[in-house]
Design an enzyme around this catalytic site. Sequence first.
Site, mmCIF file in Angstrom:
data_model
loop_
_atom_site.group_PDB
_atom_site.id
_atom_site.type_symbol
_atom_site.label_atom_id
_atom_site.label_comp_id
_atom_site.label_asym_id
_atom_site.label_seq_id
_atom_site.Cartn_x
_atom_site.Cartn_y
_atom_site.Cartn_z
ATOM 1 N N ASN A 46 0.840 -1.206 0.000
ATOM 2 C CA ASN A 46 0.000 0.000 0.000
ATOM 3 C C ASN A 46 0.872 1.252 0.000
ATOM 4 O O ASN A 46 1.582 1.450 -0.995
ATOM 5 C CB ASN A 46 -1.156 -0.038 1.001
ATOM 6 C CG ASN A 46 -0.828 -0.330 2.429
ATOM 7 O OD1 ASN A 46 -0.265 -1.359 2.757
ATOM 8 N ND2 ASN A 46 -1.185 0.565 3.320
ATOM 9 N N ASP A 47 0.851 2.065 1.019
ATOM 10 C CA ASP A 47 1.441 3.411 0.911
ATOM 11 C C ASP A 47 2.942 3.433 0.587
ATOM 12 O O ASP A 47 3.706 2.640 1.141
ATOM 13 C CB ASP A 47 1.333 4.163 2.246
ATOM 14 C CG ASP A 47 -0.012 4.042 2.895
ATOM 15 O OD1 ASP A 47 -0.920 3.485 2.279
ATOM 16 O OD2 ASP A 47 -0.128 4.493 4.040
ATOM 17 N N GLU A 233 -5.566 10.708 6.963
ATOM 18 C CA GLU A 233 -4.334 9.911 6.965
ATOM 19 C C GLU A 233 -3.248 10.623 6.157
ATOM 20 O O GLU A 233 -3.518 11.481 5.315
ATOM 21 C CB GLU A 233 -4.605 8.529 6.361
ATOM 22 C CG GLU A 233 -5.614 7.723 7.154
ATOM 23 C CD GLU A 233 -5.720 6.265 6.698
ATOM 24 O OE1 GLU A 233 -5.697 5.368 7.547
ATOM 25 O OE2 GLU A 233 -5.841 6.032 5.486
#
Length: 525
Positions: A46-47, A233
């Site tokens: 993911n990130d 976030e």
Amino acid sequence: MRLLSDPKYVALTEATWSIFDDYQHQVASSHWRPSYHISPVAGLLNDPNGFCFFNNEYHLFYQWYPFGIAHGMKHWAHVKSDDLVNWSSPTLAMTPDTDYDARGVYSGAAYCLKQKNGDQECLLYFTGNLKYENDIRDATQCVATLSKDGVVTKSVQNPLIPTVPAGYSGHVRDPKVFAVGNEYRMLLGAQTEQEKGCVLVYRSDDAMAWELMGELDVRFTNDDDTIGGYMWECPDFFELDGCDVLVFSPQGITPKGDHFHNEFNVVYCLGRADWRTLTFDVEVMQELDRGFDFYAPQTMDNHPTGERILSAWAGCGDPDYPSDREGWSNCLTFPRALTIQDNQLCQRPVDAIQALYAEHQQGEGMGSGIKVLAAGIPNRYRFTLTLDGVKCLTTLSLLATENESLDLIIDADEKRITLDRSNMSSRFAKQWGEQRRASYPVGETLEIDVLIDGSIAEIFIDGGRLAFTARVFPHSPHSKIELNSTSEIHYHFDAYEISPSVNTSPITSEALVPQELHTELTKES
Ligand code: FRU
């Protein structure tokens, strides 16, 4: 309190290598695997994390769960590059192996600190995620260093911030650190106890000892622009072309017109920040990318020429991507150079992509109706198109075969550009809609820049004034590019095949896992 136990909370260093290795071999045979975008050798990415230039190399880390497509135990994987386009094979940089990060080494950013002797120290800030039974969470803010020979070591001073502040839920994470005069600020994505998303600001004199200042007051000129959401976030802050820029990824915001139709979205604000009074006066607020799959972006620290380069997770939430059944999920966007023009954040693929150009086709012409611009090209290319005389409706069909296409529809009358993935045979995430629309001042001429790679499309309009990121899962590894115009139009295009520049083959445990983390894993392999 006992830590939550679940099969997905297993660290790579405690597991059986063969399970991971089986996934890797399954993934390697996928024709959806990107070859110049970073994707996981197996499992879920993911990130982007810790993106920086340090010791004459670009470093990029990412959130990684190795054993499947769940958001399970998150590790940091590490890749590096000399030019931002050719990337090394991944290595395991951080594994959740301490009391303060026992349920995941969560996201964070790099800060390259100048020491008194002129040397630089690369600090990798991250969140230690803790999840207990009864779904109770806590979060710690921590740091690791990246040595010149590439070794990542968690600090013995961790956790730097041992728990969340009063008034906030356990959702406080994703540190971003920068200097303000002789001091430092750390931004954290956060949620109040009343479930309101916000950005928290800490201050420090040495980038190690932090004290809470408070919440950032993001002040919109127009009340209607207020973002809302239950959690913000991955905050990022930087100065660019004379503007202060705040980027974050709010969750739980309501769609507004053509905006914010993804499960989770990303916004940028241009304006003025005051890091003493903790205010950000917003002049412009926009969605950063108008496609389907774009989240948790972060920009690079310490770029040698001061350029602002962004990387993002080309994904969002948990939408059941067709590649899930092959044991892998997601990729990163291609690195994008940012500029501000006419009060808008513009994004375009970094110029270094030219080093990857292989076969080149070029063409131009004039007419209406359907034109096949390129046929039988592998789904690994850059395509740039200049249109002149844009009127009525023009559709650019990418990844086109007899049975499917990804369509970019330019409506000059309605002044709108739409990306439509409903004509692809593999359909997914339908609950969030299969089209993304953006109002745009479509003029007589239009420039379109497209990156296609296995299962990702990134489309940039007019020098990146609009960007659309979409995951797409074509049936065939080769396709056509077609243009269909209802009126007479002039077109000029260049199509470049792109040479593979990231690792797509299985790697050995010795290459992936640094010696000091080689414990159970090597015993079982
Ligand atoms: C954003 C995010 C971050 C968190 C990380 C965990 O996608 O939820 O807030 O640190 O992913 O993988």
